[in-house]
Scaffold this motif. Structure first.
Motif, PDB file in Angstrom:
ATOM      1  N   ALA A 114      -6.025   0.585   8.275  1.00 29.94           N
ATOM      2  CA  ALA A 114      -6.239   2.034   8.251  1.00 29.94           C
ATOM      3  C   ALA A 114      -5.261   2.745   9.162  1.00 29.94           C
ATOM      4  O   ALA A 114      -4.804   3.855   8.864  1.00 29.94           O
TER       5      ALA A 114
ATOM      6  N   VAL B 231      -8.605   4.136   3.240  1.00 32.99           N
ATOM      7  CA  VAL B 231      -8.952   2.722   3.078  1.00 32.99           C
ATOM      8  C   VAL B 231     -10.442   2.616   2.782  1.00 32.99           C
ATOM      9  O   VAL B 231     -11.277   3.050   3.581  1.00 32.99           O
TER      10      VAL B 231
ATOM     11  N   LEU C   1      -6.200   2.286  -0.666  1.00 30.47           N
ATOM     12  CA  LEU C   1      -6.264   0.848  -0.410  1.00 30.47           C
ATOM     13  C   LEU C   1      -7.721   0.429  -0.365  1.00 30.47           C
ATOM     14  O   LEU C   1      -8.545   1.051   0.322  1.00 30.47           O
TER      15      LEU C   1
ATOM     16  N   ALA D  35       0.819  -1.216   0.000  1.00 34.90           N
ATOM     17  CA  ALA D  35       0.000   0.000   0.000  1.00 34.90           C
ATOM     18  C   ALA D  35       0.849   1.260   0.000  1.00 34.90           C
ATOM     19  O   ALA D  35       0.399   2.318  -0.470  1.00 34.90           O
TER      20      ALA D  35
ATOM     21  N   ALA E  30      -9.260  -4.361   8.667  1.00 36.45           N
ATOM     22  CA  ALA E  30      -9.333  -3.073   7.989  1.00 36.45           C
ATOM     23  C   ALA E  30      -8.982  -1.930   8.921  1.00 36.45           C
ATOM     24  O   ALA E  30      -8.374  -0.946   8.517  1.00 36.45           O
TER      25      ALA E  30
END
Length: 276
Positions: free
Chosen positions: A226, A233, A204, A198, A222
């Motif tokens: 983040a 994200v 992302l 990333a 997630a």
């Protein structure tokens, strides 16, 4: 055949905490239906009515300014909601369900937005992810790289087939294959590998098929991603949650934003004594 989804994106913004949406993100998401959720998470000892009276006017002004920025960028479908809450995660989930959002954008700074990394874990929801990406890519010059991590070399062939399927799914929506790349990595730590990859991209995207956005989006991988990346994200929900199937303990209060909000009022507060 199921009705087509409009790929609505929920963007939570801590409007009183100095958070905003980068101009690059506004431009990139101008073709996507947007629900702006201005929120402020309160300490337990501060009542939502008290916060509404004290901060409501300023928070509403901040949110309306952000709403106007999306409209000025050409977003034809943007709505705004303002909430004071003691539990932002439950509030995010409630709004996502009520507003039929099938993706949530977790904000980070985005000085440029040219390339998208899409981390995929399996074949589930590949077509849905591809359709959402096609909506995002419309009217932009963004490029996409599908990224997959396998644990060892014995999984390389399976991983390659998965990436090929992802590329085909996106190309089938009409996106030029020249805009699509793929990357396969052998690594025992998928999260670390995703974060490293990333760093070479600007946005992302992760997808998930579990039925709880609160469980995955905000309290699992997630959320870790983040926090670990400087990129925004975008989490694409695998399935809609039906309100009747979602048991939440919500302690928040929502303020109307002119004609842009729904029928909720400042007194629409769910019972905080219910057990989730």
């Amino acid at each position: 055949m199921a009705a087509p989804r409009d790929h609505r994106v929920l963007i939570p913004v801590d409007v009183l905490g100095g958070e905003s949406v980068p101009a690059t993100v506004i431009d990139a998401f101008a073709s996507v239906p947007i629900v702006l959720l201005g929120y402020r998470e309160l300490p337990d000892q501060t009542g939502t009515d008290q916060a509404r009276d004290q901060y409501g006017t300023r928070a509403r002004a901040e949110l309306e300014e952000l709403h106007t920025a999306f409209e000025d960028a050409g977003c034809l479908d943007v709505s705004s909601r303002l909430v004071f809450t003691h539990d932002r995660l439950q509030t995010f989930e409630r709004i996502a369900v009520e507003a039929s959002c099938d993706a949530v954008l977790l904000l980070n700074p985005a000085p440029v937005l040219e390339s998208v990394l899409v981390a995929i874990r399996g074949e589930v929801n590949l077509e849905h992810i591809a359709l959402h990406l096609e909506t995002l890519l419309a009217g932009t010059e963004l490029t996409v790289t599908f990224f997959h991590v396998v644990a060892d070399e014995t999984d390389r062939e399976r991983g390659t087939e998965l990436l090929d399927a992802a590329v085909d799914a996106l190309a089938d929506t009409g996106v030029d294959r020249d805009r699509i790349d793929r990357s396969l990595v052998v690594d025992g730590s998928p999260t670390a590998a995703i974060l490293e990859a990333a760093s070479e991209h600007d946005l992302l995207v992760v997808g998930e098929s579990r039925p709880s956005i609160r469980r995955f989006i905000f309290r699992d991988r997630a959320k870790t991603l983040a926090k670990g990346t400087v990129d925004p994200v975008l989490v694409i929900r695998g399935e809609y949650l039906e309100a009747d199937d979602t048991e939440l303990t919500v302690d928040d209060t929502e303020l109307p934003i002119g004609d842009e909000t729904d029928t909720s009022t400042a007194d629409d507060v769910d019972d905080p004594d219910n057990e989730s």
